[in-house]
Scaffold this motif. Sequence first.
Motif, short mmCIF file in Angstrom:
data_model
loop_
_atom_site.label_atom_id
_atom_site.label_comp_id
_atom_site.label_asym_id
_atom_site.label_seq_id
_atom_site.Cartn_x
_atom_site.Cartn_y
_atom_site.Cartn_z
N ASN A 179 -0.15 13.57 -9.30
CA ASN A 179 -0.65 12.19 -9.31
C ASN A 179 0.33 11.39 -10.16
O ASN A 179 0.32 11.48 -11.40
CB ASN A 179 -2.06 12.15 -9.91
CG ASN A 179 -2.60 10.73 -9.96
OD1 ASN A 179 -1.85 9.76 -9.76
ND2 ASN A 179 -3.90 10.60 -10.20
N LEU A 180 1.17 10.58 -9.52
CA LEU A 180 2.24 9.87 -10.26
C LEU A 180 1.67 9.02 -11.39
O LEU A 180 2.35 8.78 -12.40
CB LEU A 180 3.05 8.99 -9.31
CG LEU A 180 3.99 9.73 -8.35
CD1 LEU A 180 4.65 8.74 -7.39
CD2 LEU A 180 5.07 10.50 -9.10
N VAL A 203 0.85 -1.21 0.00
CA VAL A 203 0.00 0.00 0.00
C VAL A 203 0.88 1.25 0.00
O VAL A 203 1.83 1.35 0.79
CB VAL A 203 -0.93 0.01 1.23
CG1 VAL A 203 -1.73 1.31 1.30
CG2 VAL A 203 -1.88 -1.19 1.19
N THR A 204 0.54 2.18 -0.88
CA THR A 204 1.29 3.44 -0.98
C THR A 204 0.39 4.54 -1.51
O THR A 204 -0.84 4.36 -1.57
CB THR A 204 2.56 3.23 -1.85
OG1 THR A 204 3.39 4.38 -1.73
CG2 THR A 204 2.23 2.99 -3.32
N VAL A 205 0.97 5.68 -1.89
CA VAL A 205 0.16 6.77 -2.46
C VAL A 205 0.72 7.18 -3.82
O VAL A 205 1.90 6.93 -4.12
CB VAL A 205 0.13 8.02 -1.54
CG1 VAL A 205 -0.51 7.71 -0.21
CG2 VAL A 205 1.51 8.62 -1.36
N ALA A 206 -0.16 7.86 -4.59
CA ALA A 206 0.29 8.38 -5.89
C ALA A 206 0.69 9.85 -5.75
O ALA A 206 1.35 10.40 -6.63
CB ALA A 206 -0.82 8.24 -6.92
N ALA A 207 0.28 10.49 -4.63
CA ALA A 207 0.63 11.89 -4.40
C ALA A 207 1.93 11.93 -3.62
O ALA A 207 1.94 12.21 -2.42
CB ALA A 207 -0.47 12.59 -3.60
N PRO A 249 4.29 10.07 -17.47
CA PRO A 249 4.52 9.16 -18.60
C PRO A 249 5.04 7.78 -18.20
O PRO A 249 4.60 6.77 -18.74
CB PRO A 249 5.59 9.90 -19.43
CG PRO A 249 5.57 11.30 -18.97
CD PRO A 249 4.91 11.37 -17.62
N ALA A 250 5.93 7.72 -17.22
CA ALA A 250 6.56 6.44 -16.87
C ALA A 250 5.59 5.46 -16.22
O ALA A 250 5.86 4.25 -16.18
CB ALA A 250 7.73 6.68 -15.91
N TYR A 251 4.48 5.97 -15.71
CA TYR A 251 3.63 5.12 -14.85
C TYR A 251 2.27 4.81 -15.47
O TYR A 251 1.42 4.22 -14.81
CB TYR A 251 3.43 5.81 -13.49
CG TYR A 251 4.74 6.05 -12.77
CD1 TYR A 251 5.27 5.10 -11.89
CD2 TYR A 251 5.46 7.22 -12.98
CE1 TYR A 251 6.48 5.31 -11.25
CE2 TYR A 251 6.67 7.44 -12.34
CZ TYR A 251 7.18 6.48 -11.48
OH TYR A 251 8.37 6.70 -10.85
N LEU A 252 2.09 5.21 -16.73
CA LEU A 252 0.74 5.07 -17.33
C LEU A 252 0.30 3.61 -17.36
O LEU A 252 -0.88 3.32 -17.16
CB LEU A 252 0.73 5.66 -18.75
CG LEU A 252 0.83 7.19 -18.82
CD1 LEU A 252 0.92 7.67 -20.27
CD2 LEU A 252 -0.33 7.88 -18.10
#
Length: 437
Positions: free
Chosen positions: A380-381, A114-118, A385-388
């Motif tokens: 929002n990670l 569990v983690t966050v995108a922010a 581009p790298a995380y799409l």
Amino acid sequence: MRETELRASILELVGEFYRARFGMRPFVPKETPVRYAGRVFDEKELIRLVDASLDFWLTEGRYADEFQADFADYIGTEYAILTNSGSSANLLALTSLTSPLLGERSLKPGDEVVTVAAGFPTTLNPILQNGMIPVFVDVELGTYNVRAEAVKRAISPKTKAIFLAHTLGNPYNLDGIMEIVDEHNLWLIEDCCDALGATFREKMVGTYGDVATFSFYPAHQITTGEGGMVVTDNGIIARALISFRDWGRDCYCKGGENNTCGRRFSGKYGALPEGYDHKYVYSHIGYNLKVTDMQAAIGVEQLKKLPCFIEKRRGNFRLWAKGFQEWKRFFILPEATPNSNPSWFAYPVTVKPGAGFSRVELTDCLATEKVETRNMFGGNLLCQPAYLDIPKRIAGSLTNTDMIMKNTFFLGTYPGLSEVAIDYCLEVINNYLELKK
Ligand SMILES: Cc1ncc(COP(=O)(O)O)c(C=O)c1O
């Protein structure tokens, strides 16, 4: 004797050089850039740096020993292990939990974390680099941390760990998170890269989780240029951390030492022949993420200044808070998590929808007046581009994370920021807001 005398005169000259090169300069509004962060140091750091370079030991040595011992003392953990960045610290922290030394509890590809995108990308990256699945939860506006209830709802039978940063030096609710960790027998990694010295219920962040990380990049509470630290109380995790950091080797001799284990030529490892030199036995698929003693030497002096640095950051946060108080209708203002005493990395604000201006318009105006701001890292990670296309699970919506991406920015709190500079920035913002009324 000659060497000692020469060293002493070189170091004396270094002090003089510091005063000539880096002495105080007055703040000139509109001319002096108002940085969001920066390294703050005096002749002591420069002297230690030159002292270490005169040793020409170069790799980890006496200063690394001293810095690690002082750091462990300060945080209150058994082990503090130096590495070359906060990102490396994060990579080591999560990777150490994959060690076979941990038996059944070792993390495996496909496990959920569990983690966050922010947040900052290198809190997330080690999860992906280890073939695990990040589970994203939203954060609150104001504290910019997760709500414990949101984390609780995100847990599935596949979830094995929680990896979260104390956002911008503001601790998350460790009561709630520790309850979840205990109930589900999870690992907790605290990314304290922005939060050195913050406390929750008067206990240091970094002492709650199984393993915690720190960064000494110049923007942080203390600096060694590049640098990071991993702390833990768990001897098995410490062994794995050192092994992964040092090429994956099984041997734990320090540089220049031999046969610390007393079994250098008498062990049996894997399918290697009996008595294979322990120095060249590899029990993990590792990296080389070590530092130089010159970096550690700077850290020794910076750590002594840390209590003052943190107080100055808290003082600067209060100055911003006082100034922004009357602008609450335009901004969501930052709040310390209940029961915490943050070590503020920055002063984050979110432009309210309907404020009559956008974040970009305001930060652009500030930049013109030489006031530096930063967005809250990658926004929002998942939109980067790298995380799409990364493998992931999203638990609930990421509404606030999207809002942070569009509307949040932060101002500096670092100890090099003076009250005069903050007053100047507040005046610039005030003039801007007057036009929007
Ligand atoms: C929360 C967080 N984690 C990790 C890092 C990475 O630290 P470093 O820049 O030392 O690699 C940062 C960088 O500022 C950060 O803010």
